[in-house]
Design a protein around this motif. Sequence first.
Motif, PDB file in Angstrom:
ATOM      1  N   PRO A   5       0.812  -1.233   0.000  1.00 29.20           N
ATOM      2  CA  PRO A   5       0.000   0.000   0.000  1.00 29.20           C
ATOM      3  C   PRO A   5       0.840   1.276   0.000  1.00 29.20           C
ATOM      4  CG  PRO A   5      -0.183  -1.180   2.109  1.00 29.20           C
ATOM      5  CD  PRO A   5       0.547  -2.082   1.173  1.00 29.20           C
ATOM      6  N   ILE A   6       2.038   1.215   0.587  1.00 36.83           N
ATOM      7  CA  ILE A   6       2.893   2.411   0.629  1.00 36.83           C
ATOM      8  C   ILE A   6       3.402   2.747  -0.779  1.00 36.83           C
ATOM      9  CG2 ILE A   6       4.956   3.455   1.682  1.00 36.83           C
ATOM     10  CD1 ILE A   6       2.712   2.730   3.706  1.00 36.83           C
ATOM     11  N   ILE A   7       3.631   1.710  -1.568  1.00 34.01           N
ATOM     12  CA  ILE A   7       4.038   1.934  -2.954  1.00 34.01           C
ATOM     13  C   ILE A   7       2.845   2.436  -3.761  1.00 34.01           C
ATOM     14  CG2 ILE A   7       4.885   0.844  -5.068  1.00 34.01           C
ATOM     15  CD1 ILE A   7       6.364  -1.192  -3.294  1.00 34.01           C
ATOM     16  N   ALA A   8       1.710   1.783  -3.564  1.00 32.42           N
ATOM     17  CA  ALA A   8       0.508   2.129  -4.342  1.00 32.42           C
ATOM     18  C   ALA A   8       0.084   3.580  -4.121  1.00 32.42           C
ATOM     19  CB  ALA A   8      -0.629   1.178  -3.979  1.00 32.42           C
ATOM     20  N   ALA A   9       0.372   4.111  -2.924  1.00 33.68           N
ATOM     21  CA  ALA A   9      -0.066   5.472  -2.596  1.00 33.68           C
ATOM     22  C   ALA A   9       0.806   6.555  -3.223  1.00 33.68           C
ATOM     23  CB  ALA A   9      -0.079   5.645  -1.077  1.00 33.68           C
ATOM     24  N   GLN A  10       1.938   6.174  -3.821  1.00 31.98           N
ATOM     25  CA  GLN A  10       2.858   7.195  -4.328  1.00 31.98           C
ATOM     26  C   GLN A  10       2.900   7.258  -5.851  1.00 31.98           C
ATOM     27  OE1 GLN A  10       6.761   7.579  -2.360  1.00 31.98           O
ATOM     28  NE2 GLN A  10       6.150   5.882  -1.040  1.00 31.98           N
ATOM     29  N   ILE A  18      10.776   6.369  -5.333  1.00 35.38           N
ATOM     30  CA  ILE A  18       9.714   6.682  -4.375  1.00 35.38           C
ATOM     31  C   ILE A  18      10.360   6.882  -3.006  1.00 35.38           C
ATOM     32  CG2 ILE A  18       7.875   5.421  -5.575  1.00 35.38           C
ATOM     33  CD1 ILE A  18       8.415   3.095  -3.546  1.00 35.38           C
ATOM     34  N   ASN A  19       9.556   7.297  -2.036  1.00 40.84           N
ATOM     35  CA  ASN A  19      10.075   7.398  -0.668  1.00 40.84           C
ATOM     36  C   ASN A  19       9.961   6.038   0.013  1.00 40.84           C
ATOM     37  OD1 ASN A  19      10.615  10.199  -0.743  1.00 40.84           O
ATOM     38  ND2 ASN A  19       8.412  10.586  -0.519  1.00 40.84           N
ATOM     39  N   GLN A  20      10.905   5.770   0.876  1.00 41.76           N
ATOM     40  CA  GLN A  20      10.861   4.493   1.588  1.00 41.76           C
ATOM     41  C   GLN A  20       9.716   4.465   2.616  1.00 41.76           C
ATOM     42  OE1 GLN A  20      14.207   3.455   4.123  1.00 41.76           O
ATOM     43  NE2 GLN A  20      13.762   1.277   3.901  1.00 41.76           N
ATOM     44  N   VAL A  21       9.434   5.612   3.257  1.00 35.95           N
ATOM     45  CA  VAL A  21       8.463   5.695   4.357  1.00 35.95           C
ATOM     46  C   VAL A  21       8.748   4.571   5.357  1.00 35.95           C
ATOM     47  CG1 VAL A  21       6.085   6.275   4.958  1.00 35.95           C
ATOM     48  CG2 VAL A  21       6.791   6.375   2.579  1.00 35.95           C
ATOM     49  N   TRP A  22       9.931   4.627   5.929  1.00 37.03           N
ATOM     50  CA  TRP A  22      10.419   3.555   6.800  1.00 37.03           C
ATOM     51  C   TRP A  22       9.488   3.326   7.994  1.00 37.03           C
ATOM     52  CZ3 TRP A  22      12.247   3.173  11.869  1.00 37.03           C
ATOM     53  CH2 TRP A  22      12.915   1.956  12.162  1.00 37.03           C
ATOM     54  N   GLU A  23       8.901   4.423   8.527  1.00 34.35           N
ATOM     55  CA  GLU A  23       8.007   4.310   9.703  1.00 34.35           C
ATOM     56  C   GLU A  23       6.802   3.432   9.399  1.00 34.35           C
ATOM     57  OE1 GLU A  23       9.881   7.234   8.325  1.00 34.35           O
ATOM     58  OE2 GLU A  23       7.776   7.765   7.980  1.00 34.35           O
ATOM     59  N   ALA A  24       6.504   3.275   8.122  1.00 30.01           N
ATOM     60  CA  ALA A  24       5.287   2.528   7.790  1.00 30.01           C
ATOM     61  C   ALA A  24       5.489   1.010   7.746  1.00 30.01           C
ATOM     62  CB  ALA A  24       4.726   3.024   6.449  1.00 30.01           C
ATOM     63  N   PRO A  67      16.568  -2.002   7.044  1.00 30.99           N
ATOM     64  CA  PRO A  67      17.378  -0.782   7.167  1.00 30.99           C
ATOM     65  C   PRO A  67      16.611   0.478   6.749  1.00 30.99           C
ATOM     66  CG  PRO A  67      18.587  -2.504   6.019  1.00 30.99           C
ATOM     67  CD  PRO A  67      17.178  -2.989   6.148  1.00 30.99           C
ATOM     68  N   ASP A  68      16.875   1.543   7.499  1.00 25.83           N
ATOM     69  CA  ASP A  68      16.309   2.853   7.200  1.00 25.83           C
ATOM     70  C   ASP A  68      17.312   3.559   6.280  1.00 25.83           C
ATOM     71  OD1 ASP A  68      15.455   5.481   7.218  1.00 25.83           O
ATOM     72  OD2 ASP A  68      15.041   5.521   9.381  1.00 25.83           O
ATOM     73  N   LEU A  69      16.882   3.925   5.085  1.00 32.52           N
ATOM     74  CA  LEU A  69      17.829   4.524   4.127  1.00 32.52           C
ATOM     75  C   LEU A  69      18.452   5.815   4.660  1.00 32.52           C
ATOM     76  CD1 LEU A  69      16.311   4.017   0.574  1.00 32.52           C
ATOM     77  CD2 LEU A  69      17.843   2.554   1.897  1.00 32.52           C
ATOM     78  N   SER A  70      17.734   6.517   5.540  1.00 29.85           N
ATOM     79  CA  SER A  70      18.317   7.777   6.031  1.00 29.85           C
ATOM     80  C   SER A  70      19.492   7.526   6.983  1.00 29.85           C
ATOM     81  CB  SER A  70      17.248   8.673   6.666  1.00 29.85           C
ATOM     82  OG  SER A  70      16.715   8.030   7.793  1.00 29.85           O
ATOM     83  N   THR A  71      19.610   6.303   7.505  1.00 34.71           N
ATOM     84  CA  THR A  71      20.771   5.936   8.310  1.00 34.71           C
ATOM     85  C   THR A  71      21.827   5.235   7.466  1.00 34.71           C
ATOM     86  OG1 THR A  71      19.108   5.363   9.974  1.00 34.71           O
ATOM     87  CG2 THR A  71      21.404   4.857  10.513  1.00 34.71           C
ATOM     88  N   LEU A  72      21.353   4.377   6.577  1.00 34.20           N
ATOM     89  CA  LEU A  72      22.266   3.586   5.739  1.00 34.20           C
ATOM     90  C   LEU A  72      23.030   4.463   4.741  1.00 34.20           C
ATOM     91  CD1 LEU A  72      23.220   0.787   4.671  1.00 34.20           C
ATOM     92  CD2 LEU A  72      21.155   0.747   3.241  1.00 34.20           C
ATOM     93  N   ARG A 109      10.983  -1.771  -2.353  1.00 28.98           N
ATOM     94  CA  ARG A 109      10.591  -1.438  -0.987  1.00 28.98           C
ATOM     95  C   ARG A 109       9.999  -2.624  -0.237  1.00 28.98           C
ATOM     96  NH1 ARG A 109       6.590  -0.525   2.446  1.00 28.98           N
ATOM     97  NH2 ARG A 109       6.966   1.047   4.046  1.00 28.98           N
ATOM     98  N   PHE A 110       9.225  -3.435  -0.934  1.00 26.08           N
ATOM     99  CA  PHE A 110       8.440  -4.465  -0.224  1.00 26.08           C
ATOM    100  C   PHE A 110       9.336  -5.609   0.252  1.00 26.08           C
ATOM    101  CE2 PHE A 110       8.248  -8.372  -2.712  1.00 26.08           C
ATOM    102  CZ  PHE A 110       8.876  -7.968  -3.881  1.00 26.08           C
ATOM    103  N   ILE A 111       8.840  -6.328   1.240  1.00 27.54           N
ATOM    104  CA  ILE A 111       9.553  -7.514   1.715  1.00 27.54           C
ATOM    105  C   ILE A 111       8.643  -8.736   1.563  1.00 27.54           C
ATOM    106  CG2 ILE A 111       8.904  -7.199   4.177  1.00 27.54           C
ATOM    107  CD1 ILE A 111      12.015  -8.127   4.632  1.00 27.54           C
ATOM    108  N   ARG A 112       9.246  -9.875   1.275  1.00 26.60           N
ATOM    109  CA  ARG A 112       8.480 -11.115   1.118  1.00 26.60           C
ATOM    110  C   ARG A 112       7.715 -11.464   2.397  1.00 26.60           C
ATOM    111  NH1 ARG A 112      13.977 -14.394   0.248  1.00 26.60           N
ATOM    112  NH2 ARG A 112      14.556 -12.297  -0.402  1.00 26.60           N
TER     113      ARG A 112
END
Length: 287
Positions: A5-10, A18-24, A67-72, A109-112
């Motif tokens: 859904p985070i991908i679909a919304a962008q 796209i943005n990672q939206v790590w918090e989501a 991993p959060d891209l803003s840290t990595l 972005r997605f994980i299995r």
Amino acid sequence: MIEDPIIAAQTPAPDFTINQVWEAYTDEEHAVWDLLYQRQSDLLKDRTTPEFLEGLEKLSLSDGGIPDLSTLNPKLQALTGWTVVMVPHLVPDNVFFEHLANRRFPAGRFIRKRNQLDYLQEPDVFHDIFGHVPLLTQPVFADYMQAYGQGGLRSLEYDALKYLARLYWYTVEFGLINTPAGLRHYGAGIVSSYGEAQYSLESRSPHHIGFDLKRVMQTEYKIDDFQDCYFIIDSFEELFAATQQDFEPIYKNLIENDTVFTPQCLAQEDSIIQRGDLSYGRDNVSI
Ligand code: PHE
Ligand code: FE
């Protein structure tokens, strides 16, 4: 295609990012990463090239969770100038090459899901980040990946993409390397796979062949099962050096002659390190 859904919304940017939206990411998604990470890191210790294992450490990919891209990214950027960008799913070839040529690695972005730990059709964030990113901390490999992106853009002009794609497959995805401690893997498709991390080295089934640029470019590959042949390099320096020449004459020659090798066959000139018995494909018993 896997729903996220985070991908679909962008709406992706023109470069498909796209943005990672790590918090989501959900707790379950982080837990799947941790499970995959644990299984793989135990397995890779004596099987993967030390540069990869050092890369995992340097990037602190073991800290837990996706991993959060803003840290990595600041860590990776400080080491070799590479960054990771998020893309919705597979991107067009020219977009992919353009990112690599600018030292940006596109990751899904997605994980299995927990019930698909071993098999999935499209690369997810575990394959893309755990599999591909650690070696981007290694300066020669980092240069190779950028050169590959530049070469990819050129290959489109010569209508030679299929030859260059085979090079990616048999190095970046499924490459093996000789190290002082013995044969190891470095390809992302192997290091992110529980089964293939063992099969590629320990099974009697696949061929192990010394790396040869033109031979690799002539070799077909399977995308939906363990490989029947792997190509072995002696060092990343050797791989990088072999690709520094102008590929135009090679492409012209390949297009004219169009010799192809199946993954199962061996060529007269091959330097054979293991002649596989191809038992895996025959009756589908794993090791
Ligand atoms: N030398 C290649 C060319 O002339 C570019 C390339 C470099 C391709 C590294 C792959 C890897 O197109
Ligand atoms: Fe990959």
